[in-house]
Every structure is written in C-alpha cells, then in structure tokens.
Design a protein around this motif. Structure first.
Motif, PDB file in Angstrom:
ATOM      1  N   TYR A 133       3.536   8.514   7.734  1.00 22.52           N
ATOM      2  CA  TYR A 133       3.543   8.835   6.305  1.00 22.52           C
ATOM      3  C   TYR A 133       4.305   7.826   5.542  1.00 22.52           C
ATOM      4  CZ  TYR A 133       0.873  13.254   6.942  1.00 22.52           C
ATOM      5  OH  TYR A 133      -0.379  13.990   7.005  1.00 22.52           O
ATOM      6  N   ILE A 134       5.599   7.440   6.274  1.00 22.10           N
ATOM      7  CA  ILE A 134       6.494   6.454   5.406  1.00 22.10           C
ATOM      8  C   ILE A 134       5.750   5.305   5.323  1.00 22.10           C
ATOM      9  CG2 ILE A 134       8.531   5.263   5.840  1.00 22.10           C
ATOM     10  CD1 ILE A 134       9.830   7.904   6.660  1.00 22.10           C
ATOM     11  N   MET A 135       5.557   4.745   6.565  1.00 18.31           N
ATOM     12  CA  MET A 135       4.855   3.393   6.389  1.00 18.31           C
ATOM     13  C   MET A 135       3.523   3.145   5.547  1.00 18.31           C
ATOM     14  SD  MET A 135       5.973   1.308   9.873  1.00 18.31           S
ATOM     15  CE  MET A 135       5.021   2.312  11.082  1.00 18.31           C
ATOM     16  N   THR A 136       2.732   3.920   5.934  1.00 15.15           N
ATOM     17  CA  THR A 136       1.277   4.001   5.175  1.00 15.15           C
ATOM     18  C   THR A 136       1.660   4.419   3.656  1.00 15.15           C
ATOM     19  OG1 THR A 136       0.522   6.140   5.875  1.00 15.15           O
ATOM     20  CG2 THR A 136      -0.182   4.271   6.798  1.00 15.15           C
ATOM     21  N   GLY A 137       2.560   5.302   3.298  1.00 10.19           N
ATOM     22  CA  GLY A 137       2.926   5.686   2.180  1.00 10.19           C
ATOM     23  C   GLY A 137       3.548   4.422   1.264  1.00 10.19           C
ATOM     24  N   ILE A 138       4.377   3.766   1.752  1.00  8.53           N
ATOM     25  CA  ILE A 138       4.881   2.396   1.126  1.00  8.53           C
ATOM     26  C   ILE A 138       3.980   1.312   0.959  1.00  8.53           C
ATOM     27  CG2 ILE A 138       6.739   0.431   1.317  1.00  8.53           C
ATOM     28  CD1 ILE A 138       8.477   2.757   3.041  1.00  8.53           C
ATOM     29  N   HIS A 139       3.161   1.255   1.947  1.00  7.62           N
ATOM     30  CA  HIS A 139       1.963   0.395   1.767  1.00  7.62           C
ATOM     31  C   HIS A 139       1.036   0.882   0.846  1.00  7.62           C
ATOM     32  CE1 HIS A 139      -1.980  -1.527   2.864  1.00  7.62           C
ATOM     33  NE2 HIS A 139      -1.127  -2.445   3.057  1.00  7.62           N
ATOM     34  N   HIS A 178      -2.796 -10.707  -1.132  1.00  3.20           N
ATOM     35  CA  HIS A 178      -2.764 -11.004   0.355  1.00  3.20           C
ATOM     36  C   HIS A 178      -1.701 -10.321   1.120  1.00  3.20           C
ATOM     37  CE1 HIS A 178      -6.085 -13.566  -0.791  1.00  3.20           C
ATOM     38  NE2 HIS A 178      -5.288 -14.443  -1.548  1.00  3.20           N
ATOM     39  N   MET A 179      -0.623 -10.301   0.650  1.00  2.08           N
ATOM     40  CA  MET A 179       0.641  -9.565   1.541  1.00  2.08           C
ATOM     41  C   MET A 179       0.319  -8.114   1.956  1.00  2.08           C
ATOM     42  SD  MET A 179       4.525  -8.922   0.264  1.00  2.08           S
ATOM     43  CE  MET A 179       3.991  -7.304  -0.528  1.00  2.08           C
ATOM     44  N   VAL A 180      -0.385  -7.451   0.756  1.00  2.00           N
ATOM     45  CA  VAL A 180      -0.736  -6.128   0.862  1.00  2.00           C
ATOM     46  C   VAL A 180      -1.723  -6.058   2.195  1.00  2.00           C
ATOM     47  CG1 VAL A 180      -2.331  -4.297   0.228  1.00  2.00           C
ATOM     48  CG2 VAL A 180      -0.370  -5.396  -1.503  1.00  2.00           C
ATOM     49  N   ASP A 181      -2.819  -7.076   2.206  1.00  2.00           N
ATOM     50  CA  ASP A 181      -3.722  -7.245   3.122  1.00  2.00           C
ATOM     51  C   ASP A 181      -2.942  -7.362   4.648  1.00  2.00           C
ATOM     52  OD1 ASP A 181      -6.087  -7.595   4.665  1.00  2.00           O
ATOM     53  OD2 ASP A 181      -6.113  -9.576   4.170  1.00  2.00           O
ATOM     54  N   LEU A 182      -1.967  -8.425   4.624  1.00  2.00           N
ATOM     55  CA  LEU A 182      -1.584  -8.532   6.034  1.00  2.00           C
ATOM     56  C   LEU A 182      -0.616  -7.614   6.610  1.00  2.00           C
ATOM     57  CD1 LEU A 182       1.666  -9.875   6.085  1.00  2.00           C
ATOM     58  CD2 LEU A 182       0.737 -11.852   4.840  1.00  2.00           C
ATOM     59  N   LEU A 183       0.028  -6.929   5.607  1.00  2.00           N
ATOM     60  CA  LEU A 183       0.925  -5.913   6.176  1.00  2.00           C
ATOM     61  C   LEU A 183       0.215  -4.700   6.846  1.00  2.00           C
ATOM     62  CD1 LEU A 183       3.476  -5.419   3.241  1.00  2.00           C
ATOM     63  CD2 LEU A 183       4.087  -6.254   5.475  1.00  2.00           C
ATOM     64  N   TRP A 184      -1.115  -4.550   6.420  1.00  2.00           N
ATOM     65  CA  TRP A 184      -2.182  -3.440   6.700  1.00  2.00           C
ATOM     66  C   TRP A 184      -2.606  -3.610   7.904  1.00  2.00           C
ATOM     67  CZ3 TRP A 184      -2.903   1.484   6.457  1.00  2.00           C
ATOM     68  CH2 TRP A 184      -4.041   1.932   7.043  1.00  2.00           C
ATOM     69  N   ILE A 185      -2.865  -5.384   8.146  1.00  2.00           N
ATOM     70  CA  ILE A 185      -3.180  -5.797   9.552  1.00  2.00           C
ATOM     71  C   ILE A 185      -2.364  -5.296  10.714  1.00  2.00           C
ATOM     72  CG2 ILE A 185      -3.782  -7.576  11.050  1.00  2.00           C
ATOM     73  CD1 ILE A 185      -4.888  -8.975   8.282  1.00  2.00           C
ATOM     74  N   ILE A 186      -1.190  -5.484  10.371  1.00  2.00           N
ATOM     75  CA  ILE A 186      -0.091  -5.160  11.435  1.00  2.00           C
ATOM     76  C   ILE A 186      -0.198  -3.597  11.575  1.00  2.00           C
ATOM     77  CG2 ILE A 186       2.263  -5.382  12.191  1.00  2.00           C
ATOM     78  CD1 ILE A 186       2.407  -7.934  10.518  1.00  2.00           C
ATOM     79  N   LEU A 187       0.021  -3.031  10.555  1.00  2.00           N
ATOM     80  CA  LEU A 187       0.269  -1.567  10.507  1.00  2.00           C
ATOM     81  C   LEU A 187      -1.191  -0.810  11.388  1.00  2.00           C
ATOM     82  CD1 LEU A 187       1.022  -0.404   6.822  1.00  2.00           C
ATOM     83  CD2 LEU A 187       2.455  -0.042   9.102  1.00  2.00           C
ATOM     84  N   PHE A 188      -2.220  -1.445  10.936  1.00  2.00           N
ATOM     85  CA  PHE A 188      -3.563  -0.879  11.780  1.00  2.00           C
ATOM     86  C   PHE A 188      -3.224  -1.089  13.290  1.00  2.00           C
ATOM     87  CE2 PHE A 188      -7.888  -1.894  13.394  1.00  2.00           C
ATOM     88  CZ  PHE A 188      -8.245  -0.432  13.115  1.00  2.00           C
ATOM     89  N   SER A 189      -2.822  -2.266  13.683  1.00  2.00           N
ATOM     90  CA  SER A 189      -2.705  -2.442  15.104  1.00  2.00           C
ATOM     91  C   SER A 189      -1.477  -1.563  15.693  1.00  2.00           C
ATOM     92  CB  SER A 189      -2.358  -3.977  15.563  1.00  2.00           C
ATOM     93  OG  SER A 189      -1.194  -4.450  15.079  1.00  2.00           O
ATOM     94  N   LEU A 190      -0.432  -1.295  15.027  1.00  2.00           N
ATOM     95  CA  LEU A 190       0.515  -0.607  15.614  1.00  2.00           C
ATOM     96  C   LEU A 190       0.358   1.094  15.720  1.00  2.00           C
ATOM     97  CD1 LEU A 190       3.821  -2.330  13.955  1.00  2.00           C
ATOM     98  CD2 LEU A 190       2.750  -2.754  16.219  1.00  2.00           C
ATOM     99  N   LEU A 191      -0.277   1.458  14.675  1.00  2.00           N
ATOM    100  CA  LEU A 191      -0.371   3.167  14.590  1.00  2.00           C
ATOM    101  C   LEU A 191      -1.683   3.570  15.238  1.00  2.00           C
ATOM    102  CD1 LEU A 191       0.332   3.378  10.733  1.00  2.00           C
ATOM    103  CD2 LEU A 191       1.783   4.212  12.735  1.00  2.00           C
ATOM    104  N   TYR A 192      -3.003   2.409  14.920  1.00  2.00           N
ATOM    105  CA  TYR A 192      -4.188   3.101  15.306  1.00  2.00           C
ATOM    106  C   TYR A 192      -4.510   2.522  16.861  1.00  2.00           C
ATOM    107  CZ  TYR A 192      -4.774   4.770  10.742  1.00  2.00           C
ATOM    108  OH  TYR A 192      -4.831   5.365   9.391  1.00  2.00           O
ATOM    109  N   LEU A 193      -4.136   1.173  17.130  1.00  2.00           N
ATOM    110  CA  LEU A 193      -4.619   0.585  18.467  1.00  2.00           C
ATOM    111  C   LEU A 193      -3.751   0.478  19.484  1.00  2.00           C
ATOM    112  CD1 LEU A 193      -6.613  -2.717  16.520  1.00  2.00           C
ATOM    113  CD2 LEU A 193      -7.427  -0.498  17.319  1.00  2.00           C
ATOM    114  N   LEU A 194      -2.322   0.500  19.415  1.00  2.00           N
ATOM    115  CA  LEU A 194      -1.439   0.140  20.413  1.00  2.00           C
ATOM    116  C   LEU A 194      -1.573   1.219  21.329  1.00  2.00           C
ATOM    117  CD1 LEU A 194       0.432  -2.120  20.757  1.00  2.00           C
ATOM    118  CD2 LEU A 194       2.310  -0.425  19.915  1.00  2.00           C
ATOM    119  N   PRO A 195      -1.806   0.714  22.563  1.00  2.00           N
ATOM    120  CA  PRO A 195      -2.172   1.709  23.660  1.00  2.00           C
ATOM    121  C   PRO A 195      -0.815   1.918  24.380  1.00  2.00           C
ATOM    122  CG  PRO A 195      -2.847  -0.695  24.466  1.00  2.00           C
ATOM    123  CD  PRO A 195      -2.258  -0.511  23.060  1.00  2.00           C
TER     124      PRO A 195
END
Lengths: 195, 100
Positions: A133-139, A178-195
């Motif tokens: 919630y904190i990271m996606t909220g700030i994003h 673009h910064m908003v976009d690149l931050l989401w790219i990392i957030l997506f991989s860390l929150l949703y993908l990381l095994p």
C-alpha cells in the motif's frame, strides 16, 4: 580521446527538460531505491508470508497496468517529438491519449485496492501489504501529479500554440511521466513477479 | 526531405522500443523453471526478473527520456543509478544486509 569525445558531444548534447526536473527525478529515484531495498530486506526476514501475500495480488491487474503505462510513456515521447516538430494537433491528441491511459491506470488501481480491502487485506494485515500500500500509494500519487502536469501542458499549448521557450516545460512534464512509468516497471517486478 | 525521413525513422525507433518493452514484459511474466547457479541451489529466476525490469528501465531512460541525446553527466548518473540498483536489489534479495 575521452575529453575530445565529451567536447564534441557538448556541442549538441542537452538536458531534456532542464536541470530542475532531473534534480527532482534523481531525488525521487533515491527515495524509491531505498524503499525497494527495505522491502527486499523485510522480505528476506519473512519469505513465506511475503510469497503467500504476493499470491493474493491480482496479477492481471498488475500486468494490464504495466502495459497501460508503457503505451502512455511511448505516447508522451511521441507527443514531445510532435511539439518540437510544431505538429500541435498531433501533440494535443497524444497528450489526451496519455492522460486517458493514466486515468485507466488509476481506475484499475482503485478496483484493485477495493478488492483487497473487501477481502480484509489492509495496511496492517502484514509487512507485505504494508509495503504494497505504501509503495503503490506513493506511486499512484505520482501518477496523479503526472496527469495534472500533462493536463496543464495540454491546456497551455491548446490556448497559446507552439512557443520555443515552452519546449523545456513540455519535455519536463514528459520526463516526469517516464519516471512514473519506470518506477512502476520495478514495482511490478518486485511486488507481483518476484518468486 | 532528408530531415522528414529522419523524423520518421526516429518515430519508428520509438515504436520498436515500445514493442521490445512489451515483449520483455511478456517474457518476464512467462519465465518458469528453476535455473540454478552452477548447481549451488541458488535460483537465477529472481535475478532474471529483476534484471529484465532494470533493462526495461534502461530503455525507457535512454529512448523515452532522451538521455542518449543528453549531456555526458546525465548519461553517467542514470547509468550509474541503474548499475547500482542492478547490484543492490539482488544483494538485498539474498539477505546480505540481514546478517548485520
């Protein structure tokens, strides 16, 4: 050799959007880098809880949001090019498209948050959801600021047309998006993908 | 005319970058299996996920943010940040700082 290369480059190289926006961008990147590191630190402390919580996220929402932001980022890059080429109609169209995609991102996020809260998964459920919630909220807050900046640029250009002096402002709003976009790219991989 | 052609080429470049970004996204959500580092038991999958993401970030920075046309210092700072993150994230993931 290197100095000559730098000197040759400085004849046409520039800072897209001006120095100010990059100071802001690097400040944001440092803060988010710290957040990513702290998230991974806590993840290592309690891997089973983080994996179980990750599986409770709606993967499809995350993937669609990633694609939405990638396309919007491309659209803004094209819009900035159009502005420089003084193709104002195309610029306005592309900016409208980007703002719409930003709104789509917010709506999807709203549905995602609602579904989580309805399921009883809130900020205090566990460490994973606190970070989520904190990271996606700030994003999300950044997305809203970016949309406001694009809307302001759209309104200004629609009223006054092309002005060479305004190019830096148009570029700066693009760099922020673009910064908003690149931050989401990392957030997506860390929150949703990381095994 | 030549100038117009150049503008068209640049636009094609951005479309190509978008396609690459989408394909990398699809790749990162579809990589399965356990690839280990020299049979050490350490799965490489998380690192691939993180590095693909950072590679995508690099493309956004270079092409969409136009850093490749920017001044040398800007290129150094953005590349430095990306390299720093590509080491920091795996190190944190492996719990290196949790030992202290």
């Amino acid at each position: 050799m290197l100095i000559q290369h730098i000197e040759n480059q400085s004849n046409y190289a520039r800072i897209p959007g001006g120095e100010g926006i990059w100071v802001f961008v690097f400040g944001d990147l440092v803060v988010f880098s710290l957040l990513f590191s702290v998230f991974l630190f806590h993840r290592f402390e309690d891997i089973p809880v983080f994996l179980e919580s990750r599986n409770q996220l709606n993967f499809s929402f995350g993937l669609i949001n990633t694609l939405v932001l990638l396309v919007s980022s491309w659209s803004v890059a094209e819009a900035v090019r159009s502005y420089r080429n003084q193709n104002i109609d195309r610029f306005l169209l592309l900016i409208k498209f980007s703002i719409t995609l930003g709104a789509v991102f917010c709506v999807i996020k709203f549905f995602e948050y609602s579904a989580k809260i309805d399921s009883g998964l809130t900020l205090v459920t566990n460490d994973f959801f606190m970070f989520y919630y904190i990271m996606t909220g700030i994003h999300l807050f950044h997305v809203l600021i970016g949309m406001a900046a694009l809307l302001w640029v759209h309104t200004t250009v629609a009223h006054h047309g092309f002005t060479a002096s305004r190019t830096a402002v148009v570029e700066a709003s693009g760099v922020f998006w673009h910064m908003v976009d690149l931050l989401w790219i990392i957030l997506f991989s860390l929150l949703y993908l990381l095994p | 005319m030549n100038h117009m052609n150049q503008q068209f080429e640049l636009s094609k470049t951005l479309i190509l970058i978008l396609i690459v970004l989408v394909l990398l996204t699809v790749l990162s959500v579809n990589i399965y299996g356990e690839v280990t580092w020299l049979d050490s038991g350490i799965s490489l999958l998380p690192f691939f996920v993180m590095w693909i993401a950072l590679f995508k970030v690099g493309l956004v920075v270079q092409y969409f943010m136009e850093v490749r046309e920017g001044v040398f210092l800007l290129k150094c700072l953005t590349t430095g940040w990306l390299l720093f993150l590509s080491v920091l994230l795996p190190v944190c993931y492996l719990g290196f700082f949790n030992r202290f």
